[in-house]
Design a protein around this motif. Structure first.
Motif, short mmCIF file in Angstrom:
data_model
loop_
_atom_site.label_atom_id
_atom_site.label_comp_id
_atom_site.label_asym_id
_atom_site.label_seq_id
_atom_site.Cartn_x
_atom_site.Cartn_y
_atom_site.Cartn_z
N SER A 187 0.85 -1.20 0.00
CA SER A 187 0.00 0.00 0.00
C SER A 187 0.88 1.25 0.00
N ASP A 188 0.29 2.36 -0.40
CA ASP A 188 1.01 3.63 -0.46
C ASP A 188 0.93 4.31 0.90
N ILE A 189 1.84 3.93 1.78
CA ILE A 189 1.79 4.46 3.14
C ILE A 189 2.08 5.96 3.15
N CYS A 190 3.02 6.40 2.31
CA CYS A 190 3.34 7.83 2.25
C CYS A 190 2.12 8.64 1.82
N GLY A 191 1.40 8.15 0.82
CA GLY A 191 0.19 8.84 0.37
C GLY A 191 -0.88 8.87 1.43
N GLN A 192 -1.02 7.80 2.19
CA GLN A 192 -2.00 7.76 3.27
C GLN A 192 -1.67 8.79 4.35
N LEU A 193 -0.39 8.90 4.69
CA LEU A 193 0.02 9.86 5.71
C LEU A 193 -0.17 11.29 5.23
N LEU A 194 0.23 11.56 3.99
CA LEU A 194 0.12 12.92 3.46
C LEU A 194 -1.33 13.36 3.28
N GLY A 195 -2.23 12.39 3.11
CA GLY A 195 -3.65 12.72 2.94
C GLY A 195 -4.43 12.70 4.23
N ASP A 196 -3.75 12.46 5.37
CA ASP A 196 -4.44 12.40 6.66
C ASP A 196 -4.79 13.81 7.15
N ASP A 197 -5.80 13.88 8.00
CA ASP A 197 -6.22 15.18 8.55
C ASP A 197 -5.27 15.70 9.62
N SER A 198 -4.51 14.79 10.22
CA SER A 198 -3.61 15.19 11.30
C SER A 198 -2.34 15.83 10.75
N ARG A 199 -1.92 16.93 11.35
CA ARG A 199 -0.68 17.58 10.94
C ARG A 199 0.52 16.69 11.25
N ILE A 200 0.45 15.97 12.35
CA ILE A 200 1.54 15.08 12.71
C ILE A 200 1.69 13.97 11.67
N ALA A 201 0.55 13.43 11.22
CA ALA A 201 0.58 12.38 10.21
C ALA A 201 1.18 12.90 8.90
N ARG A 202 0.78 14.12 8.51
CA ARG A 202 1.33 14.69 7.26
C ARG A 202 2.83 14.94 7.39
#
Length: 222
Positions: A187-202
């Motif tokens: 899976s595209d983990i980087c894309g999932q993190l960058l598309g998350d609502d959390s600033r920490i996740a991005r």
């Protein structure tokens, strides 16, 4: 070329009988004819067999047929990645490898000869890890990184196989101990993190990109 044709023809009992009939009828030359050689292609190796062959060549000297599998999922449970891990363990143990599975303290033990569990400690209050990014997953990843480091310091492995986000920390740790690495990024983990609502996740998504490139560069198979 005749050697290749003979090898491929002997893969089945029917082919061996055909070879015997040709010998009795004086048609042994038919076995090396270009038409017959093209009629049957050699069996294509599976992905697991290909990876196993790579491991044999890349394994450090003195390493036993032992694989460290780092899985940041609740194993065993009925879900995509745990089912994939289960099938992978069945195939690898079936061809002679022993698996040390570093995984979460969630799920149930699946009895399998050659499969050894190394579960990290349970974090109070974190009894479930949802699919995708979560702070529970991040906390357990830290514990898995420590567990992988300790196992590699104690035992020489043929290879380290890292599943999903485990590749981000398992690849550099394995490289430190000069163990071959196989990464499994479905899976595209980087894309999932960058598309998350959390600033920490991005922010973690930005950090994850170079870690993913590093893991892929250091892996012998992905």
């Amino acid at each position: 070329m005749p050697t290749i044709a003979d090898w491929s023809l002997r893969r089945t009992a029917l082919s061996r009988r055909f070879e015997a009939w040709c010998g009795r009828l004086g048609l042994a030359g038919l076995l090396t004819s270009p038409l017959l050689m093209l009629a049957r292609r050699p069996r294509t190796a599976s992905k697991v067999e290909t990876a196993a062959a790579l491991l044999q060549h890349a394994a450090p000297a003195g390493a036993a047929n032992r694989i460290l599998l780092v899985a940041p999922q609740a194993f065993f449970s009925i879900a995509g990645s745990p089912l994939n891990i289960s099938n992978m363990c069945k195939v690898l143990t079936g061809i002679g490898y022993e698996i040390d599975l570093a995984t979460l303290p969630l799920g149930r033990d699946l009895a399998m000869p050659g499969l050894n569990y190394h579960r990290v400690a349970r974090i109070p209050g974190l009894n479930k890890v949802p699919i995708g990014f979560s702070f529970a997953k991040l906390a357990y990843d830290v514990l898995l990184a420590v567990k992988a480091f300790r196992l590699l310091r104690r035992q020489r492995f043929t290879a380290v196989h890292a599943i999903e986000d485990a590749a981000f920390f398992a690849a550099p740790i394995a490289s430190w101990f000069r163990a071959p690495v196989v990464v499994d990024l479905d899976s595209d983990i980087c894309g999932q993190l960058l598309g998350d609502d959390s600033r920490i996740a991005r922010a973690l998504g930005v950090l994850a990109r170079p870690l993913r490139r590093l893991a892929l560069r250091r892996s012998i198979c992905a």
